[in-house]
Design a protein around this motif. Structure first.
Motif, short mmCIF file in Angstrom:
data_model
loop_
_atom_site.label_atom_id
_atom_site.label_comp_id
_atom_site.label_asym_id
_atom_site.label_seq_id
_atom_site.Cartn_x
_atom_site.Cartn_y
_atom_site.Cartn_z
N GLY A 27 1.33 -1.27 0.28
CA GLY A 27 0.08 -0.30 -0.05
C GLY A 27 0.77 1.62 0.02
N GLN A 28 2.62 1.54 0.44
CA GLN A 28 2.84 2.03 -0.46
C GLN A 28 3.88 2.21 -1.44
OE1 GLN A 28 5.11 3.82 3.25
NE2 GLN A 28 3.84 2.34 4.81
N LYS A 29 3.86 3.82 -1.07
CA LYS A 29 4.84 3.67 -2.59
C LYS A 29 6.34 4.48 -2.56
CE LYS A 29 2.86 2.55 -7.53
NZ LYS A 29 3.35 1.57 -7.45
N ASP A 31 8.32 7.58 -2.11
CA ASP A 31 8.02 9.07 -2.76
C ASP A 31 8.69 9.90 -2.68
OD1 ASP A 31 5.09 9.83 -2.88
OD2 ASP A 31 4.38 9.52 -1.18
N GLU A 58 3.17 11.33 -0.23
CA GLU A 58 2.08 11.50 -0.18
C GLU A 58 0.86 10.27 -0.47
OE1 GLU A 58 -0.54 14.71 -2.96
OE2 GLU A 58 1.85 15.16 -3.63
N ARG A 59 1.97 9.12 -0.48
CA ARG A 59 1.87 8.33 -0.64
C ARG A 59 2.85 7.10 0.45
NH1 ARG A 59 3.96 6.72 -7.09
NH2 ARG A 59 5.34 8.46 -6.32
N SER A 60 3.82 7.75 0.80
CA SER A 60 4.15 6.95 1.98
C SER A 60 4.29 7.70 3.58
CB SER A 60 5.51 5.96 1.56
OG SER A 60 5.79 6.66 1.03
N TYR A 83 4.18 20.29 -0.81
CA TYR A 83 3.88 18.82 -1.98
C TYR A 83 4.15 18.88 -2.78
CZ TYR A 83 -0.20 18.13 1.35
OH TYR A 83 -1.46 17.66 2.40
N GLN A 116 6.72 10.16 -10.33
CA GLN A 116 6.06 10.93 -9.13
C GLN A 116 5.02 11.75 -10.15
OE1 GLN A 116 7.66 11.00 -5.39
NE2 GLN A 116 6.02 12.23 -4.50
N TRP A 119 2.24 10.19 -12.14
CA TRP A 119 1.08 10.03 -11.49
C TRP A 119 0.38 11.04 -10.89
CZ3 TRP A 119 0.57 11.32 -6.26
CH2 TRP A 119 -0.41 10.77 -5.00
#
Length: 183
Positions: A27-29, A31, A58-60, A83, A116, A119
């Motif tokens: 579930g994490q990527k 970042d 934002e993903r981990s 961000y 990124q 994505w």
């Protein structure tokens, strides 16, 4: 290497979320959590505009292993992080990056920026003119294999300045190597 419109090349180094033994939790990527950047003037050979842009993952999440490696804590990101999309805009605004050649030590930085941006569905803040300093170093000195940033500096009898795995310091040290290659 010359830019069509300017005499600068940008050097970047990323720090990203990481895990012990590269075991990314489900579930994490990966970042980006820091974009270290500086500018090398190809005429004067001056390195300038060095900075760290801290990025909110934002993903981990940033774990203890990652903090121990990079020095980047969740608190630092909370205080100074922006961000990734904002970081890209900041780079375009402050460095006028779109027409410039850019470089990194290896291909991870380029691939992670592209991944990124893809994505998020945003424009890449750099040109497609990327220079892999690690490869250029190996090629320039006719070495049998690639070597890391610190070993490359040792080969050139240069000291590493700053903290390893600080994006801004790694970018600055990669810029020193590139400057030497371009002499």
């Amino acid at each position: 290497m010359k830019n069509k419109t300017t005499n600068e090349i940008l050097i970047i180094d990323l720090e990203a979320t990481c895990w012990e033994n590269d075991r990314i939790p489900i579930g994490q990527k990966v970042d980006i959590i820091e974009i270290g950047i500086c500018e090398l003037n190809l005429t004067s050979k001056a390195i300038s505009k060095k900075q760290s842009i801290y990025v909110i993952p934002e993903r981990s999440e940033i774990n203890r292993f990652c903090t121990n490696l990079t020095g980047i804590t969740p608190q630092l990101i909370e205080e100074k992080g922006i961000y990734f999309e904002e970081a890209c805009e900041k780079i375009k605004d402050e460095y006028h990056s779109l027409p410039l050649s850019w470089a990194g030590f290896g291909n991870f930085d380029k691939e992670q920026i592209f991944e990124q941006c893809d994505w998020l569905g945003i424009e890449i803040p750099f040109s497609y003119d990327y220079l892999n300093v690690m490869y250029e170093f190996k090629d320039h000195f006719n070495l049998p294999k690639m070597m890391g940033l610190k070993r490359a500096l040792n080969y050139l009898k240069m000291n590493f300045e700053g903290n390893h795995h600080s994006g801004a310091d790694d970018a600055y040290n990669a810029a020193k190597i590139l400057r030497e290659i371009l002499q």
